[in-house]
Write a protein that holds these residues in place. Structure first.
Motif, short mmCIF file in Angstrom:
data_model
loop_
_atom_site.label_atom_id
_atom_site.label_comp_id
_atom_site.label_asym_id
_atom_site.label_seq_id
_atom_site.Cartn_x
_atom_site.Cartn_y
_atom_site.Cartn_z
N THR A 171 9.69 20.11 20.97
CA THR A 171 9.54 20.05 22.43
C THR A 171 9.56 18.59 22.86
OG1 THR A 171 8.27 22.10 22.52
CG2 THR A 171 8.06 20.59 24.38
N THR A 195 18.58 20.04 22.01
CA THR A 195 18.08 20.42 23.33
C THR A 195 18.41 19.27 24.29
OG1 THR A 195 16.15 21.07 24.60
CG2 THR A 195 15.78 19.51 22.81
N VAL A 197 18.11 17.72 28.42
CA VAL A 197 17.49 17.72 29.76
C VAL A 197 18.13 16.60 30.56
CG1 VAL A 197 15.38 17.49 31.08
CG2 VAL A 197 15.33 18.60 28.83
N HIS A 203 10.54 16.81 32.90
CA HIS A 203 11.04 18.12 32.50
C HIS A 203 10.94 18.25 30.97
CE1 HIS A 203 13.34 21.82 33.18
NE2 HIS A 203 13.84 21.58 31.97
N ALA A 205 11.82 20.39 27.44
CA ALA A 205 12.86 21.23 26.84
C ALA A 205 12.49 21.49 25.38
CB ALA A 205 14.21 20.57 26.94
N VAL A 516 9.77 26.22 30.99
CA VAL A 516 9.52 25.29 29.89
C VAL A 516 8.62 25.98 28.87
CG1 VAL A 516 9.87 23.17 31.20
CG2 VAL A 516 7.62 24.26 31.16
#
Length: 560
Positions: A171, A195, A197, A203, A205, A516
């Motif tokens: 994350t 991932t 963003v 934010h 992700a 999220v």
């Protein structure tokens, strides 16, 4: 003796001469007298004269001829049995007998114990802002969990020590100052998943991947580059995290069976090959397990063979019976076929001489003859007839156990044993849950989030009234939370809490709906409590409905 003989012979000769002279003289006188005288009447015989003195001893007679062999005497009575003689020399080993029939199947063994579970799990976070991180392994600064110590904080890498199937999750939070975040999960230098963003504002992700690893494999996270995709942000709220855990560890028996029976059944690693293997991460785990199995087996077999040989060589029957306790006798096997007859033994020891026979009756005493000369030794008589065979003597004392003979031939395979009963499945401790909001939580208070619907609750460790999971089985757990920000503006900051302390967080501040998520691995003891809650009343713009956009899940990974 010659002198005495000559004297005797001389005297006898003189006497004989005198007798002949006197006889001749008598005859002459008689003739003269008869011619002129007339014979008178015979006188009365005179009395016997006194016995003459003993004559000298006669000469030894001539040696007589050897007499004939006497008739064989009757067999004497059987003598008493003699003492047991000493042990004779050990005879030669007989030829090996035929292989015996297979023995009876043994008693069924007891059930084995359940194998211990292999464990490896970690969770690491940034408690400081990593900022524009370099395009290299991300160096998280704080370890939450590190079961097995396979994650290295100095290198930022997880190094596999237990081959198997693993789950990894990352994350990342993008800063609000612009830019993008593209995070890769890497395996041995090759990216597996990513991932991305690029929204404005903060934010989070997340992404997850399942990887099949062998010993020495390395897994880590890193930015795609250090130019445009490394605008990270974190602080004590722990927005950036990386977690992983072993899901399935393959059994040694499976790998040994596959490799030994199919791939390479005869290749044992040398010491140099083993050293090369230990320094290489590219050699398959199957081969390592197989060779480790072979090495241990042959070491055990060699040691066991040496020990058994020593035991048999040093065993004495009498000593063993006085100091050893016999084990429980096994079920006797069937008798083997008779062995081939051994070679004829050596001749026995010559028996003792029988008792002397009884004396015969004494004969009448004869007239003493003159002692003759001593005769010469007679010739040896003929051998008499063989006597009857005597009865067998008593068995002698058993001799000491001889040295172990050479190893016999390998016996025939035994018959298949009776199929055992179906084993009991090992009882597995279980605890798992998933809960959701099926209605809109809205501006939720900064307290434990009380999800209104239970999807799963194995073990009933999640309490819907309190919104908390209460640990009943000590062990390693995995928790994951997913939230959605409403489209009306505002932000969402959600934390996973443990006993009042937050572990990881996820943040969404983009315009419009935004989902999220984050995950953490926690090592819990009985009574520990885990839940989710907003970071504050200013970052609690949640949204959900019957589509269940907000969820919280957890499960027991390894029980202690």
């Amino acid at each position: 003796m010659n002198l005495g003989f000559n004297m005797f012979f001389t005297i006898v000769t003189i006497q004989i001469s005198i007798i002949f002279v006197m006889k001749a003289a008598g005859q002459t006188t008689t003739e003269a007298c008869n011619s002129c005288c007339t014979s008178g009447i015979p006188g009365i015989p005179g009395q016997h004269g006194n016995p003459g003195a003993s004559g000298p001893q006669g000469m030894n007679g001539v040696k007589g001829e050897q007499g004939m062999n006497g008739v064989k005497g009757d067999q004497g009575m059987k003598g008493e049995q003699g003492l047991i003689g000493e042990h004779g020399l050990k005879g030669e080993q007989g030829t090996q007998g035929l292989i015996g029939l297979p023995g009876v199947n043994g008693v069924k063994g007891e059930k084995g114990e359940q194998a211990s579970q292999q464990k490896s799990a970690f969770s690491v976070v940034f408690t400081l802002n990593p900022g524009r991180h370099a395009a290299s392994p991300m160096m998280y600064d704080t370890i939450i969990t590190n079961v097995g110590n396979d994650y290295n904080l100095d290198t930022g890498k997880f190094v596999c020590t237990i081959p198997g199937v693993y789950v990894f999750q990352v994350t990342s939070l993008k800063s609000s100052g612009g830019g993008e975040v593209l995070t890769n999960i890497m395996k041995n230098g090759s990216f597996q998943v990513s991932t991305l963003v690029s929204d404005t504002g903060y934010h989070s992700a997340s992404t997850m991947v399942v990887l099949d690893l062998v010993s020495g494999d390395q897994v880590w996270t890193q930015p795609y580059d250090a130019i445009s995709y490394n605008y990270y942000f974190s602080n004590s709220d722990r927005y950036c995290s990386f977690s992983g855990f072993l899901l399935y560890a393959p059994t040694i028996a499976l790998h040994v069976g596959i490799y030994c029976a199919v791939i390479n059944p005869y290749n044992l690693l040398s010491s140099s090959q083993l050293n090369s293997f230990m320094s290489s991460s590219y050699i398959k785990t199957y081969k390592w397990y197989c060779n480790a199995f072979y090495i241990q087996f042959y070491m055990f077999f060699t040691i066991a063979t040496i020990q058994i040989s020593i035991i048999y060589a040093q065993t004495d029957t009498a000593a063993c019976n006085s100091c050893c306790t016999a084990g429980v006798p096994g079920i006797p096997g069937n008798h083997g076929n008779p062995g081939v007859s051994g070679p004829q033994g050596m001749n026995g020891v010559k028996g003792e001489q029988g008792m002397k026979g009884e004396h015969g009756m004494n004969g009448e005493q004869g007239i003493n003859g003159e002692q003759g000369l001593k005769g010469e030794k007679g010739m040896k008589g003929e051998q008499g007839m063989k006597g009857d065979k005597g009865s067998n003597g008593l068995d002698g004392i058993p001799g000491k156990l001889g040295p172990t003979g050479p190893q016999g031939l390998i016996g025939l395979p035994g018959t298949n044993g009776v199929k055992g009963e179906k084993g009991e499945q090992a009882s597995q401790q279980k605890s798992a849950f998933s809960v959701v909001f099926t209605s809109n939580p809205g501006r939720h208070a900064a307290s434990p989030m009380k999800y209104n619907t239970i999807i799963t609750n194995v073990g009933n460790d999640y309490n819907l009234d309190t919104g908390k999971f209460v640990c009943a089985i000590p062990g390693v757990y995995v928790f994951q939370v997913s939230t959605t920000k409403s489209s009306g503006g505002g932000e969402v900051l959600t934390r996973i809490m443990k006993n009042g302390s937050f572990q990881v967080s996820t943040w969404a501040s983009a315009i419009g709906y935004d989902s999220v998520s984050t995950m953490v691995v926690l090592d819990l003891v009985s009574g520990d409590q885990v839940w989710t809650q907003p970071g504050s009343t200013s970052v609690n713009y949640y949204y959900s409905n019957s589509n269940r956009y907000c969820s919280f899940s957890g499960f027991l990974l390894y029980a202690e």
